[in-house]
Design an enzyme around this catalytic site. Structure first.
Site, PDB file in Angstrom:
ATOM      1  N   TYR A 155       0.873  -1.393   0.142  1.00 41.86           N
ATOM      2  CA  TYR A 155       0.011   0.077  -0.243  1.00 41.86           C
ATOM      3  C   TYR A 155       0.571   1.464  -0.105  1.00 41.86           C
ATOM      4  CZ  TYR A 155      -5.243  -1.468   0.153  1.00 41.86           C
ATOM      5  OH  TYR A 155      -5.980  -2.174  -0.017  1.00 41.86           O
ATOM      6  N   GLU A 162       1.895   6.548  -6.771  1.00 43.39           N
ATOM      7  CA  GLU A 162       0.405   7.170  -7.018  1.00 43.39           C
ATOM      8  C   GLU A 162       1.015   8.420  -7.014  1.00 43.39           C
ATOM      9  OE1 GLU A 162      -2.618   5.854  -6.149  1.00 43.39           O
ATOM     10  OE2 GLU A 162      -2.375   3.821  -6.458  1.00 43.39           O
TER      11      GLU A 162
END
Length: 234
Positions: A155, A162
């Site tokens: 994660y 991102e």
């Protein structure tokens, strides 16, 4: 999801729906395994991170966009997951794939692409495997452990990738006014894609801790309690 398990607590999943979900998840699993193989092969060939996107572009677009069907699965009730949460998770990835990486060539060379692609591929291979086993029978404990453990590292890697990718697109978007609408115009509305991207980046601050915390609680419940879980089969 075993036979007779209820979707959204209302009715058992039908045989047709079960067969469809198995096929969907297997196809997605194959797609993400193929994509992971391309990533590994690229780096074994001494590929650079700024050349990775060209090797995986088509597969990434096909299988990530294919996840839009998961929103429909929730909406029609054949999968007992939140439509809102699923839509948010899917939209964020599809948006990054098309709205940023596809739209801004400069972002394709960002190291962020390598980071989020690695995190996505490993996550999805585990997730779709988990769903397939959940649909055909009991999930192996090792796979269950991977599902509720690997995210601890994946994660943060994915989110970092991102954010770096979006950040790498900002200068181009600002300079070219990409997807922006200026006044005056017939509709009398304005829109700045540059500020929208900034908003997206800022939204990670409150959203990521909540999602991460939710997964940690799920891990404690599933792994800590030693109990098996039924897969929600997307």
């Amino acid at each position: 999801m075993a036979d007779g398990q209820k979707a959204n607590g209302k009715k058992p999943i039908s045989a047709v729906s079960k067969v469809y979900l198995i096929a969907y998840n297997i196809l997605q699993l194959i797609g993400w395994c193929k994509l992971f193989g391309r990533v590994v092969r690229h780096y074994l060939d001494d590929g650079r991170h700024d050349q990775l996107y060209a090797k995986i572009e088509l597969d990434l677009k096909i299988f990530q966009t294919g996840a839009v069907l998961e929103i429909i699965h929730c909406a029609i009730g054949i999968v007992p997951s939140s439509v809102v949460l699923t839509a948010f998770q899917v939209f964020s990835r599809v948006f990054l794939t098309w709205g940023v990486v596809h739209s801004v060539k400069q972002s394709q060379e960002s190291v962020g692409v390598a980071l989020f692609v690695f995190a996505w591929t490993v996550t999805e291979m585990i997730r779709y495997s988990f769903y397939v086993f959940g649909l055909i029978g009991r999930v192996p404990y090792l796979l269950q452990w991977c599902r509720y453990t690997f995210f601890i590292v994946l994660y943060p890697i994915g989110v970092t990738g991102e954010l770096l990718t979006i950040y790498s697109s900002l200068s181009h978007v600002k300079r070219t006014a990409l997807y922006s609408i200026d006044l005056p115009n017939q509709a009398n509305v304005s829109f700045s894609y540059y500020y929208y991207l900034l908003f997206i980046m800022i939204s990670y601050l409150p959203v990521f801790p909540q999602l991460y915390g939710h997964m940690l609680k799920q891990r404690k419940k599933v792994i800590g309690g030693g109990g098996a879980v039924k897969a929600k089969s997307a």
